[in-house]
Design a protein around this motif. Structure first.
Motif, PDB file in Angstrom:
ATOM      1  N   GLY A  51      11.362   4.659   1.667  1.00  0.00           N
ATOM      2  CA  GLY A  51      10.798   5.463   0.747  1.00  0.00           C
ATOM      3  C   GLY A  51      10.001   4.256  -0.103  1.00  0.00           C
ATOM      4  O   GLY A  51       9.677   4.554  -1.678  1.00  0.00           O
ATOM      5  N   ASP A  52      10.006   3.277   0.186  1.00  0.00           N
ATOM      6  CA  ASP A  52       9.562   2.234  -0.805  1.00  0.00           C
ATOM      7  C   ASP A  52       7.924   2.552  -1.343  1.00  0.00           C
ATOM      8  O   ASP A  52       6.964   2.300  -0.583  1.00  0.00           O
ATOM      9  CB  ASP A  52       9.471   0.504  -0.130  1.00  0.00           C
ATOM     10  N   PRO A  53       7.958   2.570  -2.707  1.00  0.00           N
ATOM     11  CA  PRO A  53       6.574   3.149  -3.251  1.00  0.00           C
ATOM     12  C   PRO A  53       5.406   2.247  -2.908  1.00  0.00           C
ATOM     13  O   PRO A  53       4.227   2.624  -2.723  1.00  0.00           O
ATOM     14  CB  PRO A  53       7.027   3.181  -4.644  1.00  0.00           C
ATOM     15  N   VAL A  54       5.684   0.824  -2.736  1.00  0.00           N
ATOM     16  CA  VAL A  54       4.554  -0.130  -2.662  1.00  0.00           C
ATOM     17  C   VAL A  54       4.173  -0.083  -1.199  1.00  0.00           C
ATOM     18  O   VAL A  54       2.874   0.070  -1.003  1.00  0.00           O
ATOM     19  CB  VAL A  54       4.957  -1.513  -2.821  1.00  0.00           C
ATOM     20  N   PHE A  55       4.984  -0.027  -0.173  1.00  0.00           N
ATOM     21  CA  PHE A  55       4.452   0.126   1.170  1.00  0.00           C
ATOM     22  C   PHE A  55       4.072   1.721   1.242  1.00  0.00           C
ATOM     23  O   PHE A  55       2.859   1.724   1.937  1.00  0.00           O
ATOM     24  CB  PHE A  55       5.842   0.140   2.026  1.00  0.00           C
ATOM     25  N   CYS A  56       4.297   2.557   0.833  1.00  0.00           N
ATOM     26  CA  CYS A  56       3.942   4.020   1.041  1.00  0.00           C
ATOM     27  C   CYS A  56       2.760   4.050   0.700  1.00  0.00           C
ATOM     28  O   CYS A  56       1.933   4.590   1.133  1.00  0.00           O
ATOM     29  CB  CYS A  56       4.957   4.928   0.405  1.00  0.00           C
ATOM     30  N   GLN A  57       2.446   3.598  -0.833  1.00  0.00           N
ATOM     31  CA  GLN A  57       1.074   3.678  -1.407  1.00  0.00           C
ATOM     32  C   GLN A  57       0.138   3.048  -0.476  1.00  0.00           C
ATOM     33  O   GLN A  57      -1.143   3.354  -0.362  1.00  0.00           O
ATOM     34  CB  GLN A  57       1.146   3.217  -2.872  1.00  0.00           C
ATOM     35  N   ALA A  58       0.380   1.594  -0.147  1.00  0.00           N
ATOM     36  CA  ALA A  58      -0.655   0.919   0.705  1.00  0.00           C
ATOM     37  C   ALA A  58      -0.880   1.590   2.238  1.00  0.00           C
ATOM     38  O   ALA A  58      -2.073   1.871   2.215  1.00  0.00           O
ATOM     39  CB  ALA A  58       0.053  -0.431   1.250  1.00  0.00           C
ATOM     40  N   PHE A  59       0.126   2.271   2.741  1.00  0.00           N
ATOM     41  CA  PHE A  59      -0.283   2.893   4.063  1.00  0.00           C
ATOM     42  C   PHE A  59      -0.813   4.352   3.827  1.00  0.00           C
ATOM     43  O   PHE A  59      -1.886   4.813   4.504  1.00  0.00           O
ATOM     44  CB  PHE A  59       1.150   3.194   4.906  1.00  0.00           C
ATOM     45  N   GLU A  60      -0.703   5.018   2.657  1.00  0.00           N
ATOM     46  CA  GLU A  60      -1.297   6.175   2.274  1.00  0.00           C
ATOM     47  C   GLU A  60      -3.061   5.958   2.141  1.00  0.00           C
ATOM     48  O   GLU A  60      -3.652   6.786   2.525  1.00  0.00           O
ATOM     49  CB  GLU A  60      -0.671   7.014   1.238  1.00  0.00           C
ATOM     50  N   HIS A  61      -3.174   4.851   1.538  1.00  0.00           N
ATOM     51  CA  HIS A  61      -4.492   4.379   1.293  1.00  0.00           C
ATOM     52  C   HIS A  61      -5.224   3.506   2.428  1.00  0.00           C
ATOM     53  O   HIS A  61      -6.249   3.052   1.952  1.00  0.00           O
ATOM     54  CB  HIS A  61      -4.618   3.474  -0.267  1.00  0.00           C
ATOM     55  N   TYR A 107       9.020 -11.141  -3.278  1.00  0.00           N
ATOM     56  CA  TYR A 107       8.973 -10.045  -2.264  1.00  0.00           C
ATOM     57  C   TYR A 107       9.896  -9.119  -2.393  1.00  0.00           C
ATOM     58  O   TYR A 107       9.641  -7.996  -2.373  1.00  0.00           O
ATOM     59  CB  TYR A 107       9.070 -10.649  -0.794  1.00  0.00           C
ATOM     60  N   LYS A 108      11.258  -9.623  -2.619  1.00  0.00           N
ATOM     61  CA  LYS A 108      12.299  -8.728  -2.716  1.00  0.00           C
ATOM     62  C   LYS A 108      12.385  -7.983  -3.821  1.00  0.00           C
ATOM     63  O   LYS A 108      12.597  -6.659  -3.923  1.00  0.00           O
ATOM     64  CB  LYS A 108      13.817  -9.450  -2.647  1.00  0.00           C
ATOM     65  N   GLU A 109      11.538  -8.512  -5.124  1.00  0.00           N
ATOM     66  CA  GLU A 109      11.472  -7.778  -6.390  1.00  0.00           C
ATOM     67  C   GLU A 109      10.318  -6.629  -6.393  1.00  0.00           C
ATOM     68  O   GLU A 109      10.494  -5.655  -7.024  1.00  0.00           O
ATOM     69  CB  GLU A 109      10.936  -8.713  -7.456  1.00  0.00           C
ATOM     70  N   ARG A 110       9.342  -7.037  -5.402  1.00  0.00           N
ATOM     71  CA  ARG A 110       8.216  -6.070  -5.264  1.00  0.00           C
ATOM     72  C   ARG A 110       8.578  -4.850  -4.589  1.00  0.00           C
ATOM     73  O   ARG A 110       8.267  -3.847  -4.790  1.00  0.00           O
ATOM     74  CB  ARG A 110       7.015  -6.562  -4.795  1.00  0.00           C
ATOM     75  N   HIS A 111       9.690  -5.137  -3.672  1.00  0.00           N
ATOM     76  CA  HIS A 111       9.921  -4.008  -2.532  1.00  0.00           C
ATOM     77  C   HIS A 111      11.632  -3.897  -2.595  1.00  0.00           C
ATOM     78  O   HIS A 111      12.319  -3.838  -1.723  1.00  0.00           O
ATOM     79  CB  HIS A 111       9.558  -4.695  -1.067  1.00  0.00           C
ATOM     80  N   ALA A 112      11.991  -3.629  -3.678  1.00  0.00           N
ATOM     81  CA  ALA A 112      13.272  -3.564  -4.117  1.00  0.00           C
ATOM     82  C   ALA A 112      13.944  -2.292  -3.345  1.00  0.00           C
ATOM     83  O   ALA A 112      15.102  -2.359  -2.919  1.00  0.00           O
ATOM     84  CB  ALA A 112      13.519  -3.327  -5.547  1.00  0.00           C
ATOM     85  N   LYS A 113      13.256  -1.206  -2.878  1.00  0.00           N
ATOM     86  CA  LYS A 113      13.835  -0.044  -2.401  1.00  0.00           C
ATOM     87  C   LYS A 113      13.839  -0.416  -0.930  1.00  0.00           C
ATOM     88  O   LYS A 113      15.031   0.165  -0.342  1.00  0.00           O
ATOM     89  CB  LYS A 113      12.840   1.027  -2.714  1.00  0.00           C
ATOM     90  N   ALA A 114      12.967  -0.983  -0.454  1.00  0.00           N
ATOM     91  CA  ALA A 114      13.015  -1.299   0.927  1.00  0.00           C
ATOM     92  C   ALA A 114      13.963  -2.227   1.207  1.00  0.00           C
ATOM     93  O   ALA A 114      14.855  -2.252   2.302  1.00  0.00           O
ATOM     94  CB  ALA A 114      11.790  -2.030   1.759  1.00  0.00           C
ATOM     95  N   VAL A 115      14.421  -3.227   0.466  1.00  0.00           N
ATOM     96  CA  VAL A 115      15.466  -4.128   0.417  1.00  0.00           C
ATOM     97  C   VAL A 115      16.756  -3.397   0.460  1.00  0.00           C
ATOM     98  O   VAL A 115      17.908  -3.782   0.992  1.00  0.00           O
ATOM     99  CB  VAL A 115      15.286  -5.123  -0.498  1.00  0.00           C
TER     100      VAL A 115
END
Length: 893
Positions: A684-694, A756-764
């Motif tokens: 549910g990582d918001p950065v990844f999800c937003q990128a793929f949704e768009h 990277y880990k800071e931006r994708h904290a939920k994925a990590v």
């Protein structure tokens, strides 16, 4: 003890340490270290098989504190603590020895050597012989005319003459030498400055340590000074090195008589530790009764069987054939089972020198009579590797339908990390039954018969047993699938995939043989040019395919500096990693890499693929394996069509040879960044999800975030680095390896990872949760509930545990990607059939599906494939599919 009796005393410590260092890593299905247990067991078995001792015992050390540590507290003090992964195997090793019904001897306050010495002296004195099984030189001191040493690993025996050859003195004086020279491994000090060679010389000259010390004033130089100064230390050292032969251990020879092993206890232990081969070898026995097995040789018997099959809800089927290639296999017989311990065999193709063996019904008659039951969805069918039976029947004009259960697949779904899912191993583990082996029926080696030449009575017992065991295993596995929460995965994904794979394999792939021949000639010409240039740079000719000669040229003749020795330290390593590190500075290394690349393409593909084209179909037929990988991914073999290179121009030319027949095109449909999409969904990582949704380019976005630039400013090189970061960090890559892969400073790599880990904290955080789940449950799960065991997650060995942690991160993502592509295959195949299209799925390559499509169905197929693949599994972000087509696979990709 008579002159004919021999007592074998096994030095348990010697076996344990040899096993531990010989087999570096092995673990049970639950993650318990087993390398030492397994190696010890194999060494013990070797002794028992080859020497068949009538009297035997295994002797162990019980602890570090002995009479020697009372004499000298520093005795063995230099030894490192027992490794954790070895310590936990010590108890199980003793359990195994006891399960073999071999006495395990130990005594507090004494070492194993003392117990061995005491028993050797006691029993040899009564007239018998003693063989001490060890690799320890210290035990040479107790060798006599009746006591010898045996090193089973080196197949070396040591008698008195061997002791004299090794130490230069008879056995009784070995401790005198050790008293002088000491023993670094046991921290026995000896006399400083006097090594083993000097000690041997002095003892031979003066006769003994006592006489040497009495005449120490005669010894000139520093040796004399040391002897006089360290007289007491020499005597203490000898005492420490001397094996005690008066140990108060009460053991009678009768107690050491060989006995039959406790097979039930061994079976329990072998199953616990996952020693499947040993289960079969030592504990398997025939437990299935053959009284209910029948051979069908008459028309009336066939009719009775057919009616019985009609009335049954399900039955197990197994074919006996002339070949393992389903396209070449002729049916020799068919076996069936639908009741416990009952089975029927119909022989149809057994031959002899005089022709068909008597007592068989015609094959065509049998198949035609069985056709309604085989082709009907009901009764449902059960098999072991039923895909093979389905393919063979298809070649004979019978479409097997109603396939419901494959015991090999069920075993795999229950435990994907199990080594092999063959019927013999499964029957042994789950039914406690040792199957009749194929070699027992057909023989082996040069005298091996084809199954068609086996006598019908022998073949019937073998074939009925196969069907019976398959039926019984299905009854055992069915509830286990439900108990483990994988029943739906088995019935909705794995089983429906079986007929799809069977059809893909039987249809095969068309090749442009002429193009491959042209490529082979081109590769040969270019290799010859490269070879000439390499020889010119080397200043000599040599065998380019010889690592030894190549290493000598590069690192001795040309004096290139970054060479490393091979594992055995016998020569220079010339692997691709070494050559790649040299290639930037040395042209010869780059040319050798180019030569190797062309050589592999030529031998593996352009030369090999044409030889694999089937003469009847004119196509190449791979085998897709559902039960090989730990993650659920399919693998391909004979030939491997999933490993054909795509990045190089030469590799793409190989794919040019995979062609569509006239009136058809090739469609390639490839999931875009499937593993990152899976991670986005699971975390549910918001950065990844937003990128793929768009529908953004995720690697460009990552580069923008890591480098602090607008997406429009990201260069191709920055995107490449971001792609490495995206996949590397997901799969546990550290700063050192990331820096090496990107060619950047380690500090820069650390900064990349930190950002990277800071931006994708939920994925990590999700990846960390995967490790925790593995630690708590011993497995991780995929989107569709596939359980993937992480056996070594609690290993006490840091390196092994770190590898397991990486798997705990990798497996849910890779396994979920496998779930998705399998689901897609099932959905696409279902649509093709329901819409009556003639196009076919012909290959599956990781995240890509390849189709052979009629030109008039191209548009319909592109829409169909995109629709079904994009909704194969419901995710929180869209699945994107890249689709293209062409006259060959390369153009379509």
């Amino acid at each position: 003890m008579s002159h004919d009796d021999t007592l074998y005393l096994v030095d348990g410590s010697s076996y344990i340490y040899r096993a531990y260092y010989a087999i570096r890593h092995l673990s049970s299905p639950t993650g318990h270290p087993t390398n030492t247990i397994y190696g010890f067991t194999q060494m013990l078995l070797k002794l028992l098989k080859e020497h068949q001792p009538r009297h035997v015992a295994v002797v162990f050390d019980v602890g570090r504190e002995t009479f020697r540590t009372e004499l000298y507290p520093d005795y063995k003090a230099n030894r490192a603590a027992l490794p954790d992964d070895l310590r936990v195997q010590m108890g199980p090793i003793r359990d195994l020895v006891r399960a073999f019904n071999i006495p395990a001897l130990e005594l507090a306050g004494f070492e194993a050597d003392d117990i061995i010495g005491c028993l050797a002296a006691r029993f040899s004195a009564t007239g018998g012989r003693v063989v001490i099984v060890t690799g320890d030189k210290d035990l040479m001191q107790i060798v006599t005319e009746r006591v010898t040493l045996l090193d089973t690993m080196k197949e070396k025996r040591s008698a008195i003459t061997d002791v004299i050859e090794r130490f230069g003195v008879e056995p009784r004086l070995v401790t005198d030498i050790l008293g002088l020279a000491g023993d670094a491994s046991d921290n026995i000090p000896g006399v400083p400055g006097i090594g083993e060679k000097t000690a041997m010389k002095l003892i031979r000259e003066y006769g003994s340590l006592d006489q040497l010390l009495e005449r120490a004033s005669e010894v000139k130089g520093k040796n004399g000074e040391k002897l006089r100064e360290f007289r007491d230390q020499a005597l203490l050292s000898r005492r420490l090195a001397t094996i005690r032969c008066d140990v108060p251990i009460q053991v009678e020879l009768e107690e050491l008589a060989s006995q039959e092993p406790d097979r039930e206890a061994l079976n329990t232990l072998f199953r616990l530790y996952g020693f499947t081969t040993l289960i079969k070898e030592l504990t398997g026995r025939s437990t299935l009764s053959s009284e209910g097995y029948c051979t069908v040789t008459a028309q009336e018997e066939l009719e009775e069987l057919v009616h019985a099959l009609e009335r049954s809800e399900e039955f197990a089927i197994d074919l006996e054939t002339t070949s393992l290639d389903p396209r070449d296999a002729e049916i020799v017989g068919l076996s069936f089972s639908f009741r416990d311990h009952q089975a029927w065999y119909i022989p149809v193709g057994h031959t002899s020198d005089a022709g068909l063996q008597p007592g068989q019904l015609p094959r065509d008659l049998v198949l035609e009579r069985l056709r309604p039951q085989l082709e009907s969805p009901s009764p449902t069918k059960i098999g072991q590797n039923i895909k093979f039976d389905m393919q063979v029947l298809a070649t004979n004009g019978v479409s097997l339908s109603g396939i419901r259960f494959d015991t090999m697949l069920a075993s795999y779904v229950l435990n994907p990390s199990r080594q092999g899912h063959g019927l013999d191993a499964l029957a042994l583990e789950h039914l406690g039954h040792r199957m009749i082996s194929y070699a027992e029926v057909t023989g082996s080696g040069k005298t091996q018969k084809n199954f068609s030449q086996v006598e019908i009575e022998t073949a019937s017992r073998y074939a009925c047993e196969d069907a019976d065991a398959t039926w019984l295993l299905h009854r055992k596995f069915s509830p286990l699938l439900a108990e483990n929460g994988v029943e739906e995965l088995f019935h909705r994904i794995e089983m429906p995939l079986v007929p799809i794979l069977a059809g893909m394999e039987n249809h095969g792939v068309l090749l442009d043989i002429r193009l491959l021949a042209d490529l082979s000639r081109d590769f040969s010409s270019r290799m010859a040019t490269l070879e000439g240039r390499i020889f010119q740079l080397a200043g000599t000719t040599f065998n380019l395919n010889s690592p030894k000669q190549l290493g000598e040229v590069l690192f001795e003749r040309l004096q290139l500096k970054t060479g490393k020795k091979t594992k055995g330290k016998t020569g220079w390593s010339t692997d691709n990693e070494v050559l790649s590190s040299l290639a930037e500075e040395h042209e010869i290394a780059r040319l050798i890499l180019d030569y190797r690349g062309l050589s592999k393409l030529k031998s593996t593909y352009s030369d090999a693929l044409p030889r694999l084209v089937h003469p009847r179909t004119g196509r190449v037929h791979t085998s897709y394996n559902q039960t090989v990988t730990s993650t659920g991914r399919l693998s391909s073999s004979d030939p491997n069509l999933q490993n054909i290179p795509i990045r190089s121009d030469e590799g793409r030319m190989i794919r040019h040879a995979f062609i569509a027949p006239p009136g058809h095109v090739i469609i390639s449909a490839d999931y875009s960044q499937i593993e990152l999409r899976v991670l986005a969904h699971l975390s549910g990582d918001p950065v990844f999800c937003q990128a793929f949704e768009h529908d953004e380019d995720i690697h460009t976005r990552t580069a923008s975030e890591v480098f602090g630039l607008f997406p429009e400013m990201v260069t191709a090189e920055m995107r490449r680095q971001a792609k490495t970061i995206n996949f590397g960090i997901i799969y546990g890559q550290g700063s050192f390896s990331l820096a090496r892969q990107l060619g950047i400073a380690r500090k820069t790599a650390e900064e990349f990872i930190s950002a990277y880990k800071e931006r994708h904290a939920k994925a990590v955080g999700f990846l960390d949760d995967c490790i925790r789940q593995a630690e708590e449950q011993g497995f991780v799960t995929t989107i569709l509930g596939r359980r993937l065991p992480i056996a070594d997650i609690t290993s006490t060995n840091g390196n092994i545990r770190a590898f397991a942690q990486r798997n705990a991160i990798n497996y849910p993502i890779q396994g979920s990607a496998a779930d998705i592509i399998k689901s897609a295959m099932i959905r696409v195949d279902g649509r093709i059939r329901s819409e009556g299209l003639k196009s076919r799925l012909i290959m599956q390559v990781h995240d890509e599906l390849v189709f052979e499509v009629r030109e008039d169905e191209l548009l319909a197929m592109e829409l169909l494939v995109e629709e079904e693949m994009s909704r194969a599994v419901e995710l929180r972000i869209p699945l994107k599919v890249d689709i293209s087509h062409g006259v060959n696979w390369s153009e379509a990709h």
